[in-house]
Design a protein around this motif. Structure first.
Motif, PDB file in Angstrom:
ATOM      1  N   PHE A 170       0.821  -1.211   0.000  1.00  0.00           N
ATOM      2  CA  PHE A 170       0.000   0.000   0.000  1.00  0.00           C
ATOM      3  C   PHE A 170       0.856   1.262   0.000  1.00  0.00           C
ATOM      4  CE2 PHE A 170      -3.388  -2.636   2.346  1.00  0.00           C
ATOM      5  CZ  PHE A 170      -3.987  -2.992   1.160  1.00  0.00           C
ATOM      6  N   LYS A 171       1.930   1.216   0.776  1.00  0.00           N
ATOM      7  CA  LYS A 171       2.779   2.401   0.947  1.00  0.00           C
ATOM      8  C   LYS A 171       3.320   2.890  -0.387  1.00  0.00           C
ATOM      9  CE  LYS A 171       6.533   1.726   3.282  1.00  0.00           C
ATOM     10  NZ  LYS A 171       7.462   1.458   4.405  1.00  0.00           N
ATOM     11  N   SER A 172       3.707   1.954  -1.248  1.00  0.00           N
ATOM     12  CA  SER A 172       4.296   2.331  -2.531  1.00  0.00           C
ATOM     13  C   SER A 172       3.275   2.931  -3.484  1.00  0.00           C
ATOM     14  CB  SER A 172       4.949   1.107  -3.180  1.00  0.00           C
ATOM     15  OG  SER A 172       3.977   0.098  -3.416  1.00  0.00           O
ATOM     16  N   ARG A 173       1.987   2.785  -3.155  1.00  0.00           N
ATOM     17  CA  ARG A 173       0.941   3.294  -4.039  1.00  0.00           C
ATOM     18  C   ARG A 173       0.324   4.608  -3.577  1.00  0.00           C
ATOM     19  NH1 ARG A 173      -2.053  -0.199  -7.091  1.00  0.00           N
ATOM     20  NH2 ARG A 173      -3.331   1.637  -7.503  1.00  0.00           N
ATOM     21  N   MET A 174       0.673   5.056  -2.401  1.00  0.00           N
ATOM     22  CA  MET A 174      -0.026   6.196  -1.821  1.00  0.00           C
ATOM     23  C   MET A 174       0.130   7.468  -2.651  1.00  0.00           C
ATOM     24  SD  MET A 174      -1.771   5.028   0.568  1.00  0.00           S
ATOM     25  CE  MET A 174      -2.378   6.545   1.284  1.00  0.00           C
TER      26      MET A 174
END
Length: 408
Positions: free
Chosen positions: A152-156
């Motif tokens: 998720f973090k890489s997509r924020m």
């Protein structure tokens, strides 16, 4: 050597929730474990291959695999490793893909007499009442904690849809469901699935008060950390219609020297002692090992007959004689020629050796193209019918890519 010790010795294990307890489980029980496969395409690819090999290895050691086909989770799509949202597939497309997976998996895993199970998570996820799901599952997930997960973090920054945000909850519920209905105690997957797996382990503990386990396997990457299994045409598929047995063989025959021993350890059933005895080899000494790697993997995916054909075709490239029938081939008719000729750039595009004439031009100018073993340096060169010996010619791209062209 136990199966767990062999997994470690081959370098397959990346992460685990309770490594010592998982080892004890494998040593003392017949473990039911599962691996999930989202049905995002109509063929498995080499990224799935390692998981199938591990399932087969564990099954041979007496454990029971569950192949979970994601007919429900594929409706959303795993955001892991993706910079944008996956293409939305229809239920019909997903079910078709799942059927294709079933046929391919049977080459690796024995599903006869309950030795392994194949289930589809659409059978339970698509029937779920949303409010019921939120109350039973959603209550156990912290949004703050979920946002720290790498997937998720890489997509924020680019944007993460609420649709995709649900994926982790659904995959976690799969583990809970399989624990309740089939006594499944272990989830396995690629190391990029670590966040999803540990949340499934945690959900079972919170809801059932029972301990289950998760373990991930080394991703198939080069020594430089790049994912393997990508070709100029895209993914390296297990379906012979999408990647021919010859192309599959050639991919492994041409792996970098620094990767061949690791691939042998991770992907083949060649005894580990035999592989380790070859670790000191370098340069041309590795060519027989590469050939063995390519033959073993092609045999596993396409059968021994196709592997033998690919081996013979590959060897024919390095001799003045031999059968090239199994080489990737493009047929040309009179309609493809102008005044009996075709430009080398057009031919490179026609054979899909280059995606554009511009790239073909650069390749020719750099000395990377040969026709019938003669280097082509002029991008305006025309190929005539006279260049076809017995109705065919061989184009060589770079040092390792060969393609046969047949004149009808």
């Amino acid at each position: 050597m136990t199966v767990f010790e062999e997994l470690k010795r081959r370098g397959l294990i990346a992460q685990a929730t309770h490594l010592d307890k998982i080892e004890e489980l494998f040593n003392n029980e017949k473990v039911t474990f599962y691996v999930g496969f989202d049905a995002t395409a109509d063929s498995l690819h080499v990224g799935h291959f390692l998981q199938l090999v591990v399932m087969s290895r564990l099954q041979k050691a007496g454990h029971r695999p569950i192949a979970l086909l994601g007919t429900g989770t594929t409706m959303i799509g795993d955001p892991t490793g993706k910079s944008d949202m996956r293409k939305m597939l229809t239920p019909e497309e997903i079910n078709h893909n799942a059927e294709c997976f079933k046929r391919q998996m049977s080459r690796f895993v024995d599903f006869e007499d309950g030795k392994a199970l194949m289930v589809q998570n659409g059978d339970w996820l698509l029937k779920f009442n949303y409010m019921e799901f939120l109350r039973e599952v959603g209550i156990h997930f912290s949004v703050n904690k979920m946002l720290t997960a790498e997937c998720f973090k890489s997509r924020m920054e680019r944007g993460l849809s609420f649709l995709e945000f649900n994926y982790m909850l659904l995959q976690s519920y799969d583990f809970l469901h399989l624990y309740r209905t089939l006594g499944c105690k272990l989830e396995l997957g690629g190391d990029d699935q670590w966040s999803n797996i540990i949340n499934g382990v945690d959900l079972v503990r919170r809801v059932e008060g029972e301990e289950v386990y998760g373990m991930t396997f080394t991703l198939l990457t080069t020594r430089e950390g790049k994912k393997m299994g990508k070709t100029e045409k895209g993914a390296l598929w297990l379906d012979p219609e999408k990647t021919s047995p010859y192309e599959f063989f050639q991919y492994w025959r041409n792996v970098n020297d620094g990767d061949v021993i690791n691939c042998m350890k991770l992907l083949t059933f060649v005894p580990i002692e035999e592989i380790e005895a070859k670790e000191h080899l370098t340069g041309s000494e590795l060519n027989p090992v590469k050939e063995q790697l390519a033959f073993e993997l092609t045999k596993m995916v396409h059968g021994e007959e196709e592997a033998q054909k690919a081996l013979e075709a590959s060897r024919a490239l390095f001799t003045s004689k031999g059968n090239t029938d199994d080489m990737p081939t493009t047929e040309l008719g009179d309609g493809d020629l102008t005044d009996g000729t075709i430009g080398i750039l057009d031919l490179m595009v026609k054979t899909k050796l280059c995606p554009s004439k511009g790239e073909a031009r650069r390749l020719v100018q750099q000395g990377g193209v040969a026709v019938n073993d003669e280097k082509v340096s002029d991008p305006t060169r025309n190929i005539s019918k006279d260049d076809f010996k017995d109705g065919s010619l061989i184009i060589k791209k770079g040092k390792k890519v060969y393609h046969k062209v047949v004149l009808r």
